[in-house]
Write a protein that holds these residues in place. Sequence first.
Motif: not given
Length: 153
Positions: A26-28, A119-124, A138-141, A145-149
């Motif tokens: 919902s934050y997104e 991207h995830t904030h809790s499941q990296s 990074f920060q968002a919403w 956040q964690c950007l992963m590949s």
Amino acid sequence: MVRIEWLDRQMAQCNEMAQWIHQEFSYEYAHQSLASWQQEFSAGQQDGRWKCLVAMEGDQLLGGAALASNDLADRPDLGPWLACVFVAPEARRTGLAAQLIEGICDHARDTGITTLYLHTHSQSDYYARFGWEVVEHFQAWGKEQCLMSRRLK
């Protein structure tokens, strides 16, 4: 028996999947109505912007994951994306999320994609178990956040 298939073959479940995503993240979607997101998500099944793989048991939707062309507006240089991973609470801890994620990765690989992002904030930690690597934080919403590949071989 659980079956995994593309949402475009189960469009009667599309609005429910979109609603789950809209609620869970919902934050997104704070600036997008549910109806607008449902319309975008439905159209994305046809044009490939939100190609979603779903888990079904009979007529019951259990969860899904999407291959998204763009899932982070601030990073248009990256993509495609693993996005919209959600499993209904009653179907969690069964390996279903891993099946959906691997299904998206397999499809991406089969179509010539060599790298996926998420991207995830809790499941990296969860994603790291499946070969995803941290690119940056990074920060968002209002959340870290964690950007992963993940390289697809």
